[in-house]
Design a protein around this motif. Sequence first.
Motif, short mmCIF file in Angstrom:
data_model
loop_
_atom_site.label_atom_id
_atom_site.label_comp_id
_atom_site.label_asym_id
_atom_site.label_seq_id
_atom_site.Cartn_x
_atom_site.Cartn_y
_atom_site.Cartn_z
N VAL A 179 0.93 -1.37 0.21
CA VAL A 179 -0.14 0.03 0.01
C VAL A 179 0.80 1.40 -0.16
N ASP A 180 0.34 2.40 -0.63
CA ASP A 180 1.03 3.57 -0.57
C ASP A 180 0.18 4.56 0.15
N LEU A 181 0.53 5.33 1.06
CA LEU A 181 -0.25 6.15 1.67
C LEU A 181 0.22 7.82 0.99
N VAL A 182 -0.90 8.23 0.50
CA VAL A 182 -0.85 9.53 -0.36
C VAL A 182 -1.63 10.67 0.40
N ARG A 183 -1.12 11.82 0.50
CA ARG A 183 -1.63 13.01 1.25
C ARG A 183 -1.23 14.21 0.38
N LEU A 190 -4.13 -3.53 -7.81
CA LEU A 190 -3.88 -2.93 -9.20
C LEU A 190 -3.03 -4.09 -10.12
N TYR A 191 -3.62 -4.02 -11.22
CA TYR A 191 -2.73 -4.95 -12.47
C TYR A 191 -1.36 -4.42 -12.42
N PRO A 192 -0.41 -4.99 -12.81
CA PRO A 192 0.72 -4.76 -13.12
C PRO A 192 0.88 -3.48 -14.16
N GLY A 193 1.91 -2.62 -13.85
CA GLY A 193 1.97 -1.39 -14.69
C GLY A 193 2.50 -0.02 -14.10
N THR A 194 2.51 1.09 -14.81
CA THR A 194 2.67 2.35 -14.20
C THR A 194 1.58 3.21 -14.15
N TYR A 195 1.25 3.94 -13.27
CA TYR A 195 0.22 4.43 -12.86
C TYR A 195 0.19 5.89 -12.45
N LYS A 196 -0.31 6.95 -12.97
CA LYS A 196 -0.40 8.30 -12.63
C LYS A 196 -1.37 8.47 -11.47
N VAL A 197 -0.99 9.21 -10.66
CA VAL A 197 -1.89 9.84 -9.67
C VAL A 197 -2.77 11.02 -9.64
N GLY A 198 -4.04 11.10 -9.65
CA GLY A 198 -4.54 12.33 -9.66
C GLY A 198 -5.76 12.35 -8.39
N ILE A 199 -6.47 13.49 -8.79
CA ILE A 199 -7.58 13.72 -7.69
C ILE A 199 -8.94 14.05 -8.34
N LEU A 200 -9.93 13.74 -7.89
CA LEU A 200 -11.27 14.06 -8.30
C LEU A 200 -12.22 14.78 -7.49
N LEU A 201 -12.37 15.99 -7.67
CA LEU A 201 -12.94 17.02 -6.60
C LEU A 201 -14.30 17.25 -7.15
N HIS A 202 -15.35 17.06 -5.85
CA HIS A 202 -16.80 17.32 -6.27
C HIS A 202 -17.35 18.21 -5.12
N PRO A 203 -18.23 19.20 -5.38
CA PRO A 203 -18.04 20.05 -6.34
C PRO A 203 -16.86 20.98 -6.25
N THR A 204 -16.57 21.80 -7.38
CA THR A 204 -15.44 22.54 -7.33
C THR A 204 -15.41 23.52 -7.99
N GLN A 205 -14.64 24.80 -7.88
CA GLN A 205 -14.68 25.98 -8.92
C GLN A 205 -13.86 25.73 -10.07
N GLY A 206 -12.86 24.95 -9.93
CA GLY A 206 -11.82 24.67 -10.88
C GLY A 206 -11.93 23.34 -11.68
N LEU A 218 -1.49 14.72 -10.79
CA LEU A 218 -0.50 15.13 -10.06
C LEU A 218 0.80 14.79 -10.73
N ASP A 219 2.09 15.28 -10.16
CA ASP A 219 3.21 14.63 -10.75
C ASP A 219 3.84 13.61 -9.50
N HIS A 220 3.19 12.36 -9.70
CA HIS A 220 3.60 11.21 -9.00
C HIS A 220 3.12 10.06 -9.85
N THR A 221 3.98 8.93 -9.74
CA THR A 221 3.43 7.72 -10.24
C THR A 221 3.72 6.67 -9.49
N ILE A 222 2.95 5.54 -9.70
CA ILE A 222 2.98 4.39 -8.87
C ILE A 222 3.35 3.11 -9.82
N THR A 223 4.38 2.37 -9.35
CA THR A 223 4.74 1.40 -10.22
C THR A 223 4.50 -0.07 -9.49
N VAL A 224 3.66 -0.85 -10.23
CA VAL A 224 3.27 -2.22 -9.80
C VAL A 224 3.80 -3.30 -10.55
N GLN A 225 4.70 -4.09 -10.06
CA GLN A 225 5.28 -5.18 -10.76
C GLN A 225 4.34 -6.20 -11.23
#
Length: 580
Positions: free
Chosen positions: A492-496, A551-567, A573-580
């Motif tokens: 597990v990766d803890l992201v904040r 997660l299936y093996p691969g390289t994943y980008k990390v993002g955020i979904l915000l609801h509701p939001t003005q933007g 984001l500028d972070h990746t997770i690699t699963v072997q």
Amino acid sequence: MNSAYISLRQALIARSTTVALALVVIPFLCFGLLLFTYVVNVPWMDDIETFLNFMLGYTGSHTIGEKLDWLLRPNNEHRMLVGKLITLALYKLTGTVNFRWLIFAAFAFFLGIVLVLYRVFRSINLPLIAFVPVPFLMLQPQSYLTTMWAITGMQHEVVIALVITSLFLLANGSRNQFAGGLGLQILASFSMSNGLFGWAAGAVLLATQRQWGRLGIWLVAGVGAVLFYFHDFQNAQGNDSSITFFLANPHLTFFGFFTFTGGLFDFFFESEIFRRSILPTIAGMILIPVMLWLLWRMNKSLLRGGWSSDTPKNQEQTALWKRRYFFTGCYTFLMVNAVIIAFLRPRFGYFVMLVSNYMIYPALLVSLLYLNVLSEEYQNRKIIRRWMTLGAGISLMVWGVWYVLRMPKVAYRKQELLTNAYNQKRNDVGLGASLGTTFAQSAQRWMDDAVAKGMYQYPAAFYTPYEQMLQEPIAGKPTSTIPLLVREHPDVDLVRTNAWRVPDGLSNACFIVKSTERTYLFPVPTLFSPKPFFLGRSIPVLESEILKTSLYPGTYKVGILLHPTQGPAIQYLDHTITVQ
């Protein structure tokens, strides 16, 4: 003057009844609103096999024998006849398997439990105000994993309702009611393994009544039910290993019994298990002696070898003895259940003594003890007033504490189920199964078949307006400068988020983990921290656990979904997770 006094007294009685009725209704309304707001049409773990696979098999069967086999076939260590019959009935009415409606149907049985307790209370002939503690003790969200999960609701709520209704009928003593109680107990036996404990409870009740003929019929039916229940039983979840565990750790079973029975007072559930279990264990060590004292008081004439002067002589005493039979049977049912759980479950971890799935039982025990004292002391108004005051104080405290402690968790579970439903829908795993396991493969097949046949439809959620966007490939560089702290672990990766102001008014958010082929959503528990949840305070950080084992093996980008939001609602984001 006498007429004025009578009118004033009648007005005060009417006002008191109105206040009592309002107090009784409050916990019903609050709990109903809780279910309506947070229950979603999403199966979890064993729900998939027990309900969807059952309906696929049942509707695909062509003979009565095959259909009966699907109704009676065990799931893990339980048969669930009533739950499957309700699922079938709802499917016939609506054409779908809707887990929200299954939970509501199971809750109807929960209301049946409270109704039986009310029927017992009415025979005591006390004002309605004396009943107020019971709905406050029962209708609170400590046991949300029973009242808001289809399979546990169809097990525990259904079985408890059937068993105590059966005991209520047996206690009343007529031939027709005995037949009705026997029928309900047979249904309970095939609705969950705990239902089998009702046979012991009914046998004790009938023995205290000295209904030897009925006791013989009851025992013969019970033996038949038990033999049939375990016929061709292939999965006992390793319960044979419980004996070995008990011999090595007998103290865990001893203390576990008291921890379980006092579980209503598990107020420090986020502490480590030793500290957490202190208060409920002490509570159990108080409640059990009270129960034993009441059992002695109710049955001392029988235990001494005869009925003596306690034999009912009038209608009031007859009602008292019927209540005594009922309480004796209910205590037997609850204690057998507590002993079995304390014996079989500690091998999974001591925390199981306090798991939410089981907490309906200690709540019922405390409610029965409260009513039992009212029943025994109904002629002593001084004791009744003191007991009502104590009951009101404890019940209101328990009700308030559990709403404060559980409401954020209930809200978070809704988001957790919805995000996991997305993962199941888009990635074939997410609703409790582990990637690569046999169960994951079976769950994928059952879910896909149910959706293809129109039997189940994934619910709309906060991410539904963005679902098409989530499937689109990431274009170019990251679209957000939100800084992220990451703590990596093997599974597990803890992201904040870090040094970033969470937008005001945010009601839902989840982390996105996206590769070129797959997109996953992970819920954000910090969104449901007590201060933001209850007081509307700003949310300090968004934090989540990225389960790499899903997660299936691969390289994943990390993002955020915000609801509701003005933007932008979706930001990568500028972070990746690699699963072997």
